[in-house]
Scaffold this motif. Sequence first.
Motif, PDB file in Angstrom:
ATOM      1  N   HIS A  53      -5.011  -3.276  15.981  1.00 21.19           N
ATOM      2  CA  HIS A  53      -4.738  -3.836  14.659  1.00 21.19           C
ATOM      3  C   HIS A  53      -4.479  -2.748  13.622  1.00 21.19           C
ATOM      4  O   HIS A  53      -3.637  -2.916  12.724  1.00 21.19           O
ATOM      5  N   ALA A  54      -5.165  -1.621  13.735  1.00 20.89           N
ATOM      6  CA  ALA A  54      -4.884  -0.513  12.814  1.00 20.89           C
ATOM      7  C   ALA A  54      -3.452  -0.021  13.003  1.00 20.89           C
ATOM      8  O   ALA A  54      -2.758   0.306  12.029  1.00 20.89           O
ATOM      9  N   GLU A  55      -2.990   0.008  14.248  1.00 16.02           N
ATOM     10  CA  GLU A  55      -1.626   0.442  14.519  1.00 16.02           C
ATOM     11  C   GLU A  55      -0.615  -0.591  14.021  1.00 16.02           C
ATOM     12  O   GLU A  55       0.456  -0.243  13.522  1.00 16.02           O
ATOM     13  N   VAL A  56      -0.948  -1.889  14.150  1.00 16.03           N
ATOM     14  CA  VAL A  56      -0.078  -2.934  13.603  1.00 16.03           C
ATOM     15  C   VAL A  56       0.086  -2.736  12.097  1.00 16.03           C
ATOM     16  O   VAL A  56       1.207  -2.790  11.558  1.00 16.03           O
ATOM     17  N   ALA A  57      -1.016  -2.510  11.414  1.00 14.51           N
ATOM     18  CA  ALA A  57      -0.946  -2.320   9.958  1.00 14.51           C
ATOM     19  C   ALA A  57      -0.118  -1.096   9.604  1.00 14.51           C
ATOM     20  O   ALA A  57       0.674  -1.129   8.647  1.00 14.51           O
ATOM     21  N   ALA A  58      -0.281  -0.014  10.372  1.00 10.24           N
ATOM     22  CA  ALA A  58       0.445   1.221  10.057  1.00 10.24           C
ATOM     23  C   ALA A  58       1.934   1.084  10.327  1.00 10.24           C
ATOM     24  O   ALA A  58       2.766   1.607   9.570  1.00 10.24           O
ATOM     25  N   ARG A  59       2.304   0.363  11.401  1.00  5.64           N
ATOM     26  CA  ARG A  59       3.712   0.272  11.778  1.00  5.64           C
ATOM     27  C   ARG A  59       4.461  -0.831  11.033  1.00  5.64           C
ATOM     28  O   ARG A  59       5.630  -0.668  10.682  1.00  5.64           O
ATOM     29  N   ILE A  60       3.810  -1.967  10.826  1.00  7.43           N
ATOM     30  CA  ILE A  60       4.482  -3.114  10.218  1.00  7.43           C
ATOM     31  C   ILE A  60       4.263  -3.167   8.710  1.00  7.43           C
ATOM     32  O   ILE A  60       5.113  -3.690   7.975  1.00  7.43           O
ATOM     33  N   GLY A  61       3.150  -2.617   8.234  1.00  3.86           N
ATOM     34  CA  GLY A  61       2.855  -2.660   6.805  1.00  3.86           C
ATOM     35  C   GLY A  61       4.008  -2.199   5.918  1.00  3.86           C
ATOM     36  O   GLY A  61       4.352  -2.866   4.924  1.00  3.86           O
ATOM     37  N   PRO A  62       4.656  -1.064   6.210  1.00  7.68           N
ATOM     38  CA  PRO A  62       5.760  -0.611   5.367  1.00  7.68           C
ATOM     39  C   PRO A  62       7.000  -1.514   5.430  1.00  7.68           C
ATOM     40  O   PRO A  62       7.904  -1.362   4.600  1.00  7.68           O
ATOM     41  N   ARG A  63       7.047  -2.436   6.360  1.00  6.07           N
ATOM     42  CA  ARG A  63       8.220  -3.289   6.533  1.00  6.07           C
ATOM     43  C   ARG A  63       8.068  -4.658   5.865  1.00  6.07           C
ATOM     44  O   ARG A  63       8.990  -5.469   5.917  1.00  6.07           O
ATOM     45  N   VAL A  64       6.898  -4.953   5.324  1.00  2.43           N
ATOM     46  CA  VAL A  64       6.682  -6.216   4.616  1.00  2.43           C
ATOM     47  C   VAL A  64       6.079  -5.886   3.249  1.00  2.43           C
ATOM     48  O   VAL A  64       5.607  -4.777   3.005  1.00  2.43           O
ATOM     49  N   GLU A  65       6.076  -6.854   2.362  1.00  7.04           N
ATOM     50  CA  GLU A  65       5.586  -6.606   1.015  1.00  7.04           C
ATOM     51  C   GLU A  65       4.947  -7.852   0.437  1.00  7.04           C
ATOM     52  O   GLU A  65       5.036  -8.947   1.009  1.00  7.04           O
ATOM     53  N   GLY A  66       4.298  -7.684  -0.715  1.00 11.26           N
ATOM     54  CA  GLY A  66       3.721  -8.808  -1.438  1.00 11.26           C
ATOM     55  C   GLY A  66       2.692  -9.562  -0.623  1.00 11.26           C
ATOM     56  O   GLY A  66       1.816  -8.981   0.025  1.00 11.26           O
ATOM     57  N   ALA A  67       2.795 -10.905  -0.666  1.00 16.97           N
ATOM     58  CA  ALA A  67       1.831 -11.759   0.024  1.00 16.97           C
ATOM     59  C   ALA A  67       1.824 -11.509   1.524  1.00 16.97           C
ATOM     60  O   ALA A  67       0.772 -11.609   2.172  1.00 16.97           O
ATOM     61  N   ASP A  68       2.985 -11.168   2.091  1.00 15.30           N
ATOM     62  CA  ASP A  68       3.051 -10.895   3.528  1.00 15.30           C
ATOM     63  C   ASP A  68       2.227  -9.663   3.882  1.00 15.30           C
ATOM     64  O   ASP A  68       1.494  -9.657   4.877  1.00 15.30           O
ATOM     65  N   ARG A  69       2.333  -8.645   3.050  1.00 16.94           N
ATOM     66  CA  ARG A  69       1.578  -7.417   3.335  1.00 16.94           C
ATOM     67  C   ARG A  69       0.078  -7.646   3.117  1.00 16.94           C
ATOM     68  O   ARG A  69      -0.750  -7.157   3.894  1.00 16.94           O
ATOM     69  N   ASP A  70      -0.273  -8.377   2.083  1.00 16.93           N
ATOM     70  CA  ASP A  70      -1.691  -8.668   1.844  1.00 16.93           C
ATOM     71  C   ASP A  70      -2.289  -9.426   3.021  1.00 16.93           C
ATOM     72  O   ASP A  70      -3.402  -9.133   3.469  1.00 16.93           O
ATOM     73  N   TRP A  71      -1.548 -10.420   3.528  1.00 10.94           N
ATOM     74  CA  TRP A  71      -2.031 -11.195   4.674  1.00 10.94           C
ATOM     75  C   TRP A  71      -2.168 -10.293   5.895  1.00 10.94           C
ATOM     76  O   TRP A  71      -3.158 -10.376   6.637  1.00 10.94           O
ATOM     77  N   LEU A  72      -1.190  -9.434   6.114  1.00 15.62           N
ATOM     78  CA  LEU A  72      -1.228  -8.523   7.259  1.00 15.62           C
ATOM     79  C   LEU A  72      -2.472  -7.648   7.215  1.00 15.62           C
ATOM     80  O   LEU A  72      -3.160  -7.469   8.234  1.00 15.62           O
ATOM     81  N   LEU A  73      -2.785  -7.110   6.072  1.00 18.19           N
ATOM     82  CA  LEU A  73      -3.945  -6.218   5.968  1.00 18.19           C
ATOM     83  C   LEU A  73      -5.241  -6.983   6.224  1.00 18.19           C
ATOM     84  O   LEU A  73      -6.179  -6.442   6.822  1.00 18.19           O
ATOM     85  N   ARG A  74      -5.316  -8.228   5.763  1.00 15.19           N
ATOM     86  CA  ARG A  74      -6.519  -9.030   6.041  1.00 15.19           C
ATOM     87  C   ARG A  74      -6.643  -9.318   7.537  1.00 15.19           C
ATOM     88  O   ARG A  74      -7.734  -9.233   8.108  1.00 15.19           O
ATOM     89  N   MET A  75      -5.521  -9.630   8.175  1.00 16.05           N
ATOM     90  CA  MET A  75      -5.561 -10.022   9.582  1.00 16.05           C
ATOM     91  C   MET A  75      -5.751  -8.836  10.528  1.00 16.05           C
ATOM     92  O   MET A  75      -6.059  -9.034  11.707  1.00 16.05           O
ATOM     93  N   THR A  76      -5.570  -7.633  10.027  1.00 24.23           N
ATOM     94  CA  THR A  76      -5.722  -6.449  10.880  1.00 24.23           C
ATOM     95  C   THR A  76      -6.966  -5.634  10.530  1.00 24.23           C
ATOM     96  O   THR A  76      -7.134  -4.521  11.033  1.00 24.23           O
ATOM     97  N   ALA A  77      -7.829  -6.181   9.694  1.00 22.44           N
ATOM     98  CA  ALA A  77      -9.081  -5.494   9.384  1.00 22.44           C
ATOM     99  C   ALA A  77      -9.943  -5.418  10.639  1.00 22.44           C
ATOM    100  O   ALA A  77      -9.796  -6.235  11.559  1.00 22.44           O
ATOM    101  N   PRO A  78     -10.833  -4.451  10.732  1.00 22.62           N
ATOM    102  CA  PRO A  78     -11.691  -4.348  11.915  1.00 22.62           C
ATOM    103  C   PRO A  78     -12.460  -5.638  12.169  1.00 22.62           C
ATOM    104  O   PRO A  78     -12.843  -6.347  11.236  1.00 22.62           O
ATOM    105  N   LEU A  79     -12.681  -5.946  13.423  1.00 25.84           N
ATOM    106  CA  LEU A  79     -13.385  -7.155  13.801  1.00 25.84           C
ATOM    107  C   LEU A  79     -14.790  -7.148  13.200  1.00 25.84           C
ATOM    108  O   LEU A  79     -15.515  -6.159  13.291  1.00 25.84           O
ATOM    109  N   GLY A  80     -15.157  -8.243  12.559  1.00 22.10           N
ATOM    110  CA  GLY A  80     -16.474  -8.341  11.955  1.00 22.10           C
ATOM    111  C   GLY A  80     -16.536  -7.908  10.516  1.00 22.10           C
ATOM    112  O   GLY A  80     -17.565  -8.079   9.848  1.00 22.10           O
ATOM    113  N   SER A  81     -15.413  -7.363   9.999  1.00 27.14           N
ATOM    114  CA  SER A  81     -15.428  -6.928   8.597  1.00 27.14           C
ATOM    115  C   SER A  81     -15.076  -8.078   7.666  1.00 27.14           C
ATOM    116  O   SER A  81     -14.598  -9.120   8.088  1.00 27.14           O
TER     117      SER A  81
END
Length: 594
Positions: free
Chosen positions: A566-594
């Motif tokens: 998930h950290a790699e997903v955020a690093a690779r895809i994060g720069p390719r999306v913005e706004g609400a999409d990026r916010d959702w991505l960061l929430r969905m790729t947070a470490p498990l249990g956080s």
Amino acid sequence: MFQTFDVTARPQDAPPRVARLRAWMAEQGLDAFIVPRADAHQGEYVAPCDARLAWISGFTGSAGFAVILAGRAALFVDGRYTVQAKAQTDPATFERVAWPDTSLAAWLKSALPQGGRVGFDPWLHTVAEMEKLRGLDGIALEPVANGVDAVWEDRPAPPMGAMRAYPDALAGRAHAEKRAQIAEALRAAGVAAFVTTQPDAIAWLLNIRGADIERTPIAQAFAVIHADATVDLICAPEKTTPVADHLGDAVRVVPSEQLPTLLAGIEGAVGYDKTTCPVALAEMPGEARAMDDPLALPKACKTEAEIDATREAHLRDGAAMVRFLRWLDEDRPDDLTEIGVAQALEGFRRDTNQLLEISFETIAGAGPNAALPHYRVNVETDRPIAGEPVLLVDSGGQYLDGTTDITRTVPVAAPDPEVAHHFTRVLQGMIAVSRARFPKGVAGCHLDALARAPLWAEHKDYDHGTGHGVGVYLGVHEGPQRISRVSQVPLAPGMILSNEPGYYREGAFGIRIENLIVVREAERPAGGDDRKMLDFETLTWVPIDRRLIAAELLSPDERAWLDAYHAEVAARIGPRVEGADRDWLLRMTAPLGS
């Protein structure tokens, strides 16, 4: 242009169509006729003119066959299609046979009397397939003209899509270099030529693509590759007009009707692969010799250019998937149905402005429809997703630089503990394959158990392979590489495969998680032996829904893999999306249990 014809039969259409075929059989003196799903190229997907099994039975799955007798008819399907076959066929016309648990040979032996005559179209059955039946005592196998074609009055015409050149920069090698490689293999095998009926192999060899089969950019053709590195391309000449300069003088275009004369004129043996070559082709004039397909492994082992290209395609596709999943999670309309899901996802892919075609019909299954591994929604089965435990979405795109295939299962209602339990077991199997490290020579059959072990421990399983090969702007399913119990092909660097274990509860829910992976040389860790090993590089970068994970079932190593993914997903895809999409991505790729 792709042809779009509705050739399927409703259950009530089957009896009169079967009756017409039986009348034809009586005229031919046949006691049975075999109707396969295949075309002359043994492709998974067929043109409308070749959809004979769908026309006569209503069954639209990608594997199976029917046998028609004077007083009974049987549809043979494997475990992937048991529920689908039940829904699509008339039980009064077709009995359903579990295949391969029951072999065709055993069934024919029990169904026919001594002296029975079984008709088959020799262009639709391979040499290897018919060899399994040749030993039937007292039953004659008769090659005949196709009986379905004889009674199918409005059968569509064969496709005539134009070919186009595929860039050498994306292929990594010019077709002259590929032809020289295959020619060297033919000389080493002691044959003068090799004949292939595989359109994807021809597309790879000549760096061309086509438009004859929907969702798969191939041109239907045969080819004869000679030991001097020249090629005879067997097809309608008008298909090749746009690629004449690209093909050059070393590739000769030969009309299909001239194939027997061409083969008869070759001095020396002509090789063919028994597993793909039709009986009719192997029995044409000339000296034929069975051998392994010399194109299969070179096609399967992608060049660095192909791998680099497909990495980019997966990042682009991953961003489209993230935008779709965020919309599905936060903005979907209350009355959204499965058809709406498939249409919306295709729209997000088209927004990239680089989608050429989806790579197969999107599987969007809600609740009980998700329990059908190869479900394809239509207006009759379309189901609202609201209130269902999960939605399974299996989809992909065809881009010039790559072919994608991804499955994500997401919660629709509040996550159910039983669903989460099974989702986690499937996830554990997917992680086990992703983390696998193995010696050269290991085949897909050796790794398949890694994906199934968490389910096997609970007396559960799934009725499909764990992984299939994938092309680069070619077939979303390609061989010979697979991860399955039956695959004996050693995995080699450059092979792209899917990694997609699943679990299905009929009438309730279905779960599948799929990433694409590519075989590579493994780096030797500290303390490791001085030997070469292989492992997998992940190509797919899209969040795996943490809301469906029963975290207490995961080991520390599994949790670490998921968090790192998930950290790699955020690093690779994060720069390719913005706004609400990026916010959702960061929430969905947070470490498990956080």
